[in-house]
Design a protein around this motif. Structure first.
Motif, mmCIF file in Angstrom:
data_model
loop_
_atom_site.group_PDB
_atom_site.id
_atom_site.type_symbol
_atom_site.label_atom_id
_atom_site.label_comp_id
_atom_site.label_asym_id
_atom_site.label_seq_id
_atom_site.Cartn_x
_atom_site.Cartn_y
_atom_site.Cartn_z
ATOM 1 N N ALA A 165 82.750 76.028 -31.305
ATOM 2 C CA ALA A 165 83.514 75.673 -30.109
ATOM 3 C C ALA A 165 82.915 76.308 -28.858
ATOM 4 O O ALA A 165 82.822 75.675 -27.798
ATOM 5 N N HIS A 166 82.477 77.569 -28.968
ATOM 6 C CA HIS A 166 81.874 78.234 -27.818
ATOM 7 C C HIS A 166 80.546 77.577 -27.413
ATOM 8 O O HIS A 166 80.241 77.474 -26.219
ATOM 9 N N VAL A 167 79.764 77.134 -28.393
ATOM 10 C CA VAL A 167 78.519 76.440 -28.056
ATOM 11 C C VAL A 167 78.830 75.134 -27.319
ATOM 12 O O VAL A 167 78.203 74.812 -26.301
ATOM 13 N N TYR A 168 79.813 74.377 -27.819
ATOM 14 C CA TYR A 168 80.193 73.134 -27.151
ATOM 15 C C TYR A 168 80.644 73.400 -25.713
ATOM 16 O O TYR A 168 80.266 72.678 -24.782
ATOM 17 N N LYS A 189 89.201 71.727 -17.219
ATOM 18 C CA LYS A 189 89.555 70.683 -18.178
ATOM 19 C C LYS A 189 88.827 70.852 -19.504
ATOM 20 O O LYS A 189 88.548 69.879 -20.198
ATOM 21 N N ILE A 190 88.500 72.102 -19.843
ATOM 22 C CA ILE A 190 87.884 72.423 -21.126
ATOM 23 C C ILE A 190 88.736 73.494 -21.798
ATOM 24 O O ILE A 190 89.075 74.491 -21.181
ATOM 25 N N TRP A 191 89.081 73.275 -23.052
ATOM 26 C CA TRP A 191 89.883 74.251 -23.784
ATOM 27 C C TRP A 191 89.251 74.563 -25.138
ATOM 28 O O TRP A 191 88.626 73.702 -25.750
ATOM 29 N N MET A 192 89.423 75.784 -25.607
ATOM 30 C CA MET A 192 89.276 76.037 -27.031
ATOM 31 C C MET A 192 90.691 76.092 -27.563
ATOM 32 O O MET A 192 91.531 76.852 -27.055
ATOM 33 N N VAL A 224 88.875 74.347 -32.323
ATOM 34 C CA VAL A 224 88.101 73.207 -31.832
ATOM 35 C C VAL A 224 87.938 73.334 -30.321
ATOM 36 O O VAL A 224 88.622 74.130 -29.669
ATOM 37 N N ALA A 225 87.034 72.545 -29.761
ATOM 38 C CA ALA A 225 86.924 72.424 -28.307
ATOM 39 C C ALA A 225 87.523 71.086 -27.897
ATOM 40 O O ALA A 225 87.308 70.074 -28.568
#
Length: 219
Positions: free
Chosen positions: A129-132, A145-148, A165-166
């Motif tokens: 998720a962090h890589v994404y 507008k990005i969440w883990m 998830v991302a």
């Protein structure tokens, strides 16, 4: 509410400013959140949060000169897709991540930065998720507008297990889930068997034992 948006230039100054300003201006009363489960100790650990972001900011501008050939290749690849539409970018960096990182569970829950994960070649769900998420930073996505999103996943009647998830909302308002279990980027309406517990807004540099009720309804 106004937020700083990172551009596709990859500026660490812009990223740091966005994180600091977002954290300073955020008012929890303005968000639609709801506590439903106890926050896992690993995600409530403020020391781990600070250490992660400090390592991330230190490595952020150095990917192109990394001692790891895989990290350099990842950063170079991101520059080749930064002008593509957002949905195409997500699919491209999702696939690229799979070619560089193999899944491996870990004892405890230690967050790794993208550079650390890619250099060693393996990671668990939050590492993916962090890589994404950082790939999206470089692509100029709006960090508000990005969440883990952490929660529980179950399949075939098995006991639910922790998972992360991302989730990304693109400019046209659609939300997509980047989940290492799926093998592809999926619209939120197609993401099944996952029960969100709480979300981390990537633009706030703070972590919540909360669920975004609007997001939860999408799963």
């Amino acid at each position: 509410m106004s937020w700083v948006k990172r551009t596709s230039s990859g500026s660490i100054t812009a990223l740091a400013a966005a994180l600091v300003l977002a954290g300073a201006s955020f008012n929890a009363a303005e968000a639609r959140y709801e506590v439903i489960f106890k926050l896992p100790n690993s995600f409530a650990d403020k020391t781990q949060q600070h250490q992660y972001y400090n390592r991330l900011l230190k490595e952020y501008q150095g990917y192109a000169k990394s001692s790891s050939a895989d990290v350099r290749a990842w950063r170079a690849f991101l520059t080749t897709i930064e002008d593509q539409p957002q949905e195409a970018q997500m699919k491209a960096f999702y696939k690229e991540t799979f070619s560089l990182v193999k899944y491996q569970s870990e004892r405890g829950d230690v967050w790794s930065t993208p550079g650390e994960t890619i250099a060693r070649g393996y990671g668990d769900c939050d590492d993916y998720a962090h890589v994404y998420i950082v790939s999206a930073y470089f692509g100029g996505f709006d960090i508000e507008k990005i969440w883990m999103v952490a929660g529980q996943v179950s399949a075939g009647g098995s006991k639910p297990v922790g998972h992360a998830v991302a989730v990304m909302e693109i400019d046209d308002g659609r939300q997509f889930v980047l989940d290492n279990l799926y093998g592809r980027v999926v619209p939120d309406s197609e993401h099944k068997r996952f029960k969100p517990v709480y979300s981390i807004n990537a633009g706030q540099q703070m972590f919540y034992a909360l669920v975004n009720t609007a997001l939860a309804e999408a799963f």
